[in-house]
Design an enzyme around this catalytic site. Structure first.
Site, PDB file in Angstrom:
ATOM      1  N   GLY A  46      26.271 -13.582  25.412  1.00  0.00           N
ATOM      2  CA  GLY A  46      27.341 -13.216  24.485  1.00  0.00           C
ATOM      3  C   GLY A  46      27.333 -14.202  23.331  1.00  0.00           C
ATOM      4  O   GLY A  46      26.505 -14.087  22.436  1.00  0.00           O
ATOM      5  N   SER A 113      19.670 -15.390  26.431  1.00  0.00           N
ATOM      6  CA  SER A 113      20.385 -15.185  25.167  1.00  0.00           C
ATOM      7  C   SER A 113      21.388 -16.329  24.970  1.00  0.00           C
ATOM      8  O   SER A 113      20.994 -17.497  25.104  1.00  0.00           O
ATOM      9  CB  SER A 113      21.039 -13.812  25.217  1.00  0.00           C
ATOM     10  OG  SER A 113      21.404 -13.414  23.939  1.00  0.00           O
ATOM     11  N   TRP A 114      22.683 -16.000  24.746  1.00  0.00           N
ATOM     12  CA  TRP A 114      23.656 -17.104  24.667  1.00  0.00           C
ATOM     13  C   TRP A 114      23.619 -17.940  25.936  1.00  0.00           C
ATOM     14  O   TRP A 114      23.842 -19.150  25.915  1.00  0.00           O
ATOM     15  CB  TRP A 114      25.066 -16.565  24.397  1.00  0.00           C
ATOM     16  CG  TRP A 114      26.109 -17.573  24.727  1.00  0.00           C
ATOM     17  CD1 TRP A 114      26.902 -17.606  25.830  1.00  0.00           C
ATOM     18  CD2 TRP A 114      26.425 -18.760  23.980  1.00  0.00           C
ATOM     19  NE1 TRP A 114      27.720 -18.741  25.809  1.00  0.00           N
ATOM     20  CE2 TRP A 114      27.443 -19.458  24.684  1.00  0.00           C
ATOM     21  CE3 TRP A 114      25.978 -19.312  22.777  1.00  0.00           C
ATOM     22  CZ2 TRP A 114      27.993 -20.653  24.241  1.00  0.00           C
ATOM     23  CZ3 TRP A 114      26.511 -20.507  22.323  1.00  0.00           C
ATOM     24  CH2 TRP A 114      27.508 -21.160  23.056  1.00  0.00           C
ATOM     25  N   ASP A 271      11.915  -8.682  21.015  1.00  0.00           N
ATOM     26  CA  ASP A 271      13.342  -9.024  21.097  1.00  0.00           C
ATOM     27  C   ASP A 271      13.892  -9.029  19.668  1.00  0.00           C
ATOM     28  O   ASP A 271      13.551  -9.893  18.868  1.00  0.00           O
ATOM     29  CB  ASP A 271      13.491 -10.405  21.756  1.00  0.00           C
ATOM     30  CG  ASP A 271      14.940 -10.789  21.990  1.00  0.00           C
ATOM     31  OD1 ASP A 271      15.191 -11.605  22.902  1.00  0.00           O
ATOM     32  OD2 ASP A 271      15.823 -10.274  21.256  1.00  0.00           O
ATOM     33  N   HIS A 299      15.142  -7.488  24.221  1.00  0.00           N
ATOM     34  CA  HIS A 299      16.016  -8.619  24.498  1.00  0.00           C
ATOM     35  C   HIS A 299      16.541  -8.686  25.928  1.00  0.00           C
ATOM     36  O   HIS A 299      16.770  -9.766  26.455  1.00  0.00           O
ATOM     37  CB  HIS A 299      17.205  -8.566  23.527  1.00  0.00           C
ATOM     38  CG  HIS A 299      18.158  -9.706  23.670  1.00  0.00           C
ATOM     39  ND1 HIS A 299      17.795 -11.021  23.480  1.00  0.00           N
ATOM     40  CD2 HIS A 299      19.477  -9.729  24.026  1.00  0.00           C
ATOM     41  CE1 HIS A 299      18.848 -11.797  23.681  1.00  0.00           C
ATOM     42  NE2 HIS A 299      19.887 -11.040  24.017  1.00  0.00           N
TER      43      HIS A 299
HETATM   44  C1  LIG Z   1      23.456 -13.491  20.701  1.00  0.00           C
HETATM   45  N1  LIG Z   1      24.089 -12.639  21.629  1.00  0.00           N
HETATM   46  C2  LIG Z   1      23.190 -12.044  22.542  1.00  0.00           C
HETATM   47  C3  LIG Z   1      23.678 -12.252  23.943  1.00  0.00           C
HETATM   48  O1  LIG Z   1      23.936 -13.354  24.370  1.00  0.00           O
HETATM   49  C4  LIG Z   1      23.846 -11.061  24.745  1.00  0.00           C
HETATM   50  N2  LIG Z   1      23.352  -9.876  24.481  1.00  0.00           N
HETATM   51  N3  LIG Z   1      23.749  -9.047  25.498  1.00  0.00           N
HETATM   52  C5  LIG Z   1      24.475  -9.777  26.320  1.00  0.00           C
HETATM   53  C6  LIG Z   1      25.100  -9.252  27.566  1.00  0.00           C
HETATM   54  C7  LIG Z   1      24.006  -8.822  28.544  1.00  0.00           C
HETATM   55  C8  LIG Z   1      25.963 -10.309  28.237  1.00  0.00           C
HETATM   56  C9  LIG Z   1      25.949  -8.045  27.220  1.00  0.00           C
HETATM   57  O2  LIG Z   1      24.562 -11.040  25.914  1.00  0.00           O
END
Ligand SMILES: CNCC(=O)c1nnc(C(C)(C)C)o1
Length: 320
Positions: A46, A113-114, A271, A299
């Site tokens: 997120g 990701s985050w 990604d 991603h």
């Molecule tokens: C930069 N934001 C991308 C991220 O962390 C992210 N993308 N999808 C998610 C979830 C799978 C948690 C919905 O987190």
């Protein structure tokens, strides 16, 4: 390494709980798998994305003590989508509070990701507490990463169709700073404005998170207003503050603090949300970390090749 592996079977937590970390924030956490096993912490993305039961299935439940938690304002943590006292450094403190609460000395830390951003920040702050790192879809909140995806400096060229609903919500005169424009609407006094902004922001990200668009994820962003607000408000809050980092390239610049820690980086070649350049720059500064580019993935952690390499990584660290 088998090419495409399946997740470990679904399990139920043997313990769930709520941990009050400040006057405002209470965190949901859960433990599953082997209570006497090798502790692993799952760090969700997120920010604001929250955890889901499938996240437990990256880990062998016979061996791992699997710990999930919802970060401040996310998932089942309360209050939902709360931005007060919600920064990267608060979350690093929360991970230490949770670790002590659960009596864990050291743990494997897994994040995409985050989740990779927070895992890196936590490891660089508390390297002695990390047995190993598994990172996916690496995101370090450099200005270029944010502009590429949220400010019309790249990703919009690859998904011009979905970009339209995201950008058309913002008047042309405000498009010089799209994240700021969204932040004003995500924190508006007017609830309908907040909800519409959250749905547009979240739909843009869900539509671009897979090599092949996952309609289920797009529907979730369009229809689950609470989740969309948690995701969009908290993400945008962190991004307009540059992740509350001390310098724009802090996480890669400080990698020498963690190069001794066993680690695996898994990165989808296609990604769009967190383009491969970031993982590549991290890899060049951290040659000791195992590095896998999944040739046919975007991603998301659940795309077959990415999921398989992540499972190989957690198997590799299961007996640490
Ligand atoms: C930069 N934001 C991308 C991220 O962390 C992210 N993308 N999808 C998610 C979830 C799978 C948690 C919905 O987190």
């Amino acid at each position: 390494q088998s090419e495409h592996r399946s997740l470990y079977p679904p399990t139920e937590p043997y313990e769930t709980g709520f941990l009050k970390v400040t006057d405002i924030h209470t965190l949901y956490y859960e433990q599953s798998g082997n209570a006497a096993g090798n502790p692993v912490l799952f760090v969700h993305g997120g920010p604001g994305g929250g955890t889901s039961p499938k996240d437990r299935c990256f880990f062998d439940p016979a061996v791992y003590r699997i710990i999930l938690f919802d970060q401040r304002g996310s998932g089942k943590s309360t209050p939902a989508a709360e931005l007060k006292e919600n920064t990267t450094w608060n979350l690093v403190e929360d991970i230490e509070t949770l670790r002590k609460q659960l009596g864990v000395e050291k743990w494997v830390v897994f994040g995409g990701s985050w989740g990779s951003t927070l895992a890196l920040t936590y490891a660089e702050s508390h390297p002695s507490r990390v047995k190993a790192l598994v990172l996916r879809g690496v995101f370090t909140l450099r200005r270029r990463e944010l502009e590429w995806f949220y400010e019309g400096k790249g990703a919009d060229m690859l998904f011009p169709d979905y970009w339209e609903d995201y950008i058309n919500f913002i008047p042309v005169v405000e498009r010089g700073a799209v994240m700021d424009a969204y932040y004003r609407r995500l924190t508006s006094e007017d609830e309908q404005t907040r909800i519409e902004a959250a749905k547009r922001w979240s739909t843009w990200e869900m539509a671009t998170s897979h090599l092949y668009i996952n309609e289920e994820k797009v529907k979730k962003a369009e229809e689950e207003a609470v989740w969309a607000q948690q995701f969009a408000r908290i993400e945008c809050h962190y991004f307009v503050h540059g992740g509350f980092l001390k310098s724009p390239n802090q996480l890669i610049d400080d990698v020498d603090k963690i190069r001794h820690i066993p680690a695996t980086i898994v990165q989808g070649r296609y990604d769009i949300v967190c383009p491969m350049d970031t993982a590549w720059q991290l890899h060049k500064r951290w040659p000791e970390a195992e590095f896998h580019i999944t040739a046919d993935a975007g991603h998301n952690a659940q795309e077959p090749a990415t999921r398989s390499r992540l499972l190989d990584a957690t198997d590799k660290y299961k007996h640490l």
